[in-house]
Design an enzyme around this catalytic site. Structure first.
Site, PDB file in Angstrom:
ATOM      1  N   SER A   1      50.631  58.901  61.713  1.00  0.00           N
ATOM      2  CA  SER A   1      50.074  58.205  60.374  1.00  0.00           C
ATOM      3  C   SER A   1      49.246  57.189  61.643  1.00  0.00           C
ATOM      4  CB  SER A   1      51.350  58.186  59.701  1.00  0.00           C
ATOM      5  OG  SER A   1      52.449  57.002  60.184  1.00  0.00           O
TER       6      SER A   1
ATOM      7  N   THR B   1      54.146  50.897  57.046  1.00  0.00           N
ATOM      8  CA  THR B   1      53.409  49.710  55.969  1.00  0.00           C
ATOM      9  C   THR B   1      52.458  49.522  56.866  1.00  0.00           C
ATOM     10  OG1 THR B   1      54.304  50.638  54.361  1.00  0.00           O
ATOM     11  CG2 THR B   1      52.691  49.515  53.984  1.00  0.00           C
TER      12      THR B   1
ATOM     13  N   ASP C   1      58.614  48.646  76.403  1.00  0.00           N
ATOM     14  CA  ASP C   1      58.334  47.842  75.304  1.00  0.00           C
ATOM     15  C   ASP C   1      58.228  46.635  75.627  1.00  0.00           C
ATOM     16  OD1 ASP C   1      58.363  50.055  74.173  1.00  0.00           O
ATOM     17  OD2 ASP C   1      59.947  50.212  73.150  1.00  0.00           O
TER      18      ASP C   1
ATOM     19  N   HIS D   1      55.401  49.175  68.403  1.00  0.00           N
ATOM     20  CA  HIS D   1      56.472  49.912  68.804  1.00  0.00           C
ATOM     21  C   HIS D   1      57.529  49.172  67.051  1.00  0.00           C
ATOM     22  CE1 HIS D   1      61.042  50.132  70.140  1.00  0.00           C
ATOM     23  NE2 HIS D   1      61.268  49.265  70.175  1.00  0.00           N
TER      24      HIS D   1
ATOM     25  N   MET E   1      55.467  59.632  73.777  1.00  0.00           N
ATOM     26  CA  MET E   1      57.291  59.291  73.834  1.00  0.00           C
ATOM     27  C   MET E   1      57.319  59.143  74.750  1.00  0.00           C
ATOM     28  SD  MET E   1      58.234  57.883  70.758  1.00  0.00           S
ATOM     29  CE  MET E   1      58.430  57.659  69.310  1.00  0.00           C
ATOM     30  N   ARG E   2      56.391  58.865  75.620  1.00  0.00           N
ATOM     31  CA  ARG E   2      56.506  59.218  77.457  1.00  0.00           C
ATOM     32  C   ARG E   2      56.280  58.179  77.752  1.00  0.00           C
ATOM     33  NH1 ARG E   2      56.400  64.040  79.825  1.00  0.00           N
ATOM     34  NH2 ARG E   2      55.190  63.338  81.449  1.00  0.00           N
ATOM     35  N   LEU E   3      56.755  57.585  79.359  1.00  0.00           N
ATOM     36  CA  LEU E   3      56.320  56.498  79.383  1.00  0.00           C
ATOM     37  C   LEU E   3      55.405  56.722  80.553  1.00  0.00           C
ATOM     38  CD1 LEU E   3      59.534  55.176  80.747  1.00  0.00           C
ATOM     39  CD2 LEU E   3      58.339  53.301  79.685  1.00  0.00           C
TER      40      LEU E   3
ATOM     41  N   ARG F   1      54.580  70.302  81.568  1.00  0.00           N
ATOM     42  CA  ARG F   1      55.232  71.355  82.040  1.00  0.00           C
ATOM     43  C   ARG F   1      54.401  71.761  83.588  1.00  0.00           C
ATOM     44  NH1 ARG F   1      57.065  75.379  77.247  1.00  0.00           N
ATOM     45  NH2 ARG F   1      54.450  74.553  77.292  1.00  0.00           N
TER      46      ARG F   1
HETATM   47  C1  GAR Z   1      55.587  54.714  64.560  1.00  0.00           C
HETATM   48  O1  GAR Z   1      56.412  54.228  63.976  1.00  0.00           O
HETATM   49  C2  GAR Z   1      55.702  54.393  66.268  1.00  0.00           C
HETATM   50  O2  GAR Z   1      56.130  52.811  65.930  1.00  0.00           O
HETATM   51  C3  GAR Z   1      57.002  54.808  67.085  1.00  0.00           C
HETATM   52  O3  GAR Z   1      57.416  56.304  66.628  1.00  0.00           O
HETATM   53  C4  GAR Z   1      56.421  56.472  64.991  1.00  0.00           C
HETATM   54  C5  GAR Z   1      55.233  57.702  65.225  1.00  0.00           C
HETATM   55  O4  GAR Z   1      54.840  58.004  63.842  1.00  0.00           O
HETATM   56  N1  GAR Z   1      57.384  54.570  67.958  1.00  0.00           N
HETATM   57  C6  GAR Z   1      58.206  54.222  68.718  1.00  0.00           C
HETATM   58  O5  GAR Z   1      58.521  54.020  68.733  1.00  0.00           O
HETATM   59  C7  GAR Z   1      57.429  53.646  70.205  1.00  0.00           C
HETATM   60  N2  GAR Z   1      58.456  53.857  71.239  1.00  0.00           N
HETATM   61  P1  GAR Z   1      53.162  58.301  63.741  1.00  0.00           P
HETATM   62  O6  GAR Z   1      52.740  59.626  64.388  1.00  0.00           O
HETATM   63  O7  GAR Z   1      53.116  58.778  62.595  1.00  0.00           O
HETATM   64  O8  GAR Z   1      52.038  57.649  63.941  1.00  0.00           O
END
Ligand code: GAR
Length: 224
Positions: free
Chosen positions: A18, A177, A150, A114, A95-97, A65
Site C-alpha cells: 500500500s 493513512t 529503525d 515505520h 522485512m529484511r535487515l 534461499r
Molecule cells: C507498513 O505499515 C509499514 O510501515 C510497515 O509494514 C507495513 C507495510 O505495508 N513496515 C514495518 O513495519 C517496517 N519495520 P504495505 O506493504 O501495505 O506498505
C-alpha cells in the site's frame, strides 16, 4: 515541477504494497519529482510485485534461499538498482535487515517507513507494541536507514491518537493513512534537495516545514 530528470526510485517490498501504491500515485499525479524505476521483493508472491507490474513497472523477485549470506543477497539487489540508475532506495514494508555493505553503498540514500513514533517501538509489530504499552498517541516515521534497526535520522513523523477500544487492526489502519501521506512528502523533500543530515538530525531547508509538521500532528489528533 522542473524539466530536469526525475529522481529514480528503487522500492523494496515484502508484502501488500500500500505504501508502494501511495508512491506510485504521487508520482503519476506529479506530486513528486520521482519515478519508480524498479520494485524488488524478497517474497515471490508479494502483492506489491503484482501491483507494480500492473503499472508497467519492472518488478523482480530476488530469492533469499539462493543466497548464502545477507550481503550476497544485497549484492544481487544492488546490481539491479545500479542497472536502473536508482538514486533513492525506499523500503516500503521490506522485512529484511540491510547488510552493512548495502548501507555503505547507498548511505544517506535509503529511506524507510515505520508504523510508530521512533525511537519508540522499533522492529516488528510496532502497532501491537504501542497498544500493549498503553501509549496515548502513536504514529509513523520516515527515516534514513543506518546500520541499526529503525535507528537512522528521522525525516518526518505524523501523530495519531490511540483510542481505548483500538485493536491492532484499527490502530494500524489509522496509522497507515498517514504513512501514505508522509512517505511521498519525504521523498519530495529529498528530490528537492532540501534534506541535510547533521549528525542525528535531519534539517529541512525551506520555509513551510514547521507548518507542515503542525498540520500533520494537529489534523491527526483533531480530524476535521
Ligand atoms: C507498513 O505499515 C509499514 O510501515 C510497515 O509494514 C507495513 C507495510 O505495508 N513496515 C514495518 O513495519 C517496517 N519495520 P504495505 O506493504 O501495505 O506498505
Amino acid at each position: 515541477m522542473s524539466g530536469e530528470k526525475k529522481l529514480q526510485l528503487g522500492v523494496l517490498v515484502s508484502g501488500r504494497g500500500s505504501n508502494l501504491q501511495a508512491i506510485i500515485d504521487a508520482s503519476q499525479a506529479a506530486k513528486i519529482d520521482a519515478l519508480v524505476a524498479i520494485v524488488i521483493s524478497d517474497v515471490a508472491d508479494a502483492r506489491a510485485l503484482e501491483l507494480a507490474r500492473r503499472h508497467g513497472i519492472d518488478a523482480t523477485f530476488v530469492d533469499p534461499r539462493l543466497h548464502t549470506t545477507s550481503e550476497e543477497f544485497d549484492r544481487t539487489v544492488i546490481d539491479l538498482l545500479r542497472k536502473r540508475e536508482v538514486d533513492l532506495v525506499c523500503l516500503a514494508g521490506f522485512m529484511r535487515l540491510l547488510s552493512p555493505h548495502f548501507i555503505r553503498e547507498y548511505r544517506h540514500n535509503i529511506m524507510n517507513i515505520h508504523p510508530a513514533l521512533l525511537p519508540a517501538f522499533p522492529g516488528l509489530h510496532a502497532q501491537r507494541q504501542a497498544l500493549r504499552y498503553g501509549v496515548k498517541v502513536s504514529g509513523c516515521t520516515v527515516h534514513f536507514v543506518d546500520e541499526g534497526v529503525d535507528t537512522g535520522p528521522i525525516i518526518m513523523q505524523a501523530v495519531v491518537p490511540v483510542l481505548d477500544d483500538d485493536t491492532d487492526e484499527s490502530l494500524s489502519a489509522r496509522i497507515l493513512t498517514y504513512e501514505h501521506q508522509i512517505y511521498p512528502q519525504a521523498i519530495q523533500l529529498f528530490a528537492e534537495g532540501r534534506l541535510e543530515i547533521r549528525d542525528r538530525r535531519v534539517v529541512c531547508h525551506g520555509t513551510d516545514t514547521p507548518q507542515q509538521y503542525e498540520k500533520y500532528t494537529w489534523r491527526a489528533i483533531n480530524p476535521s
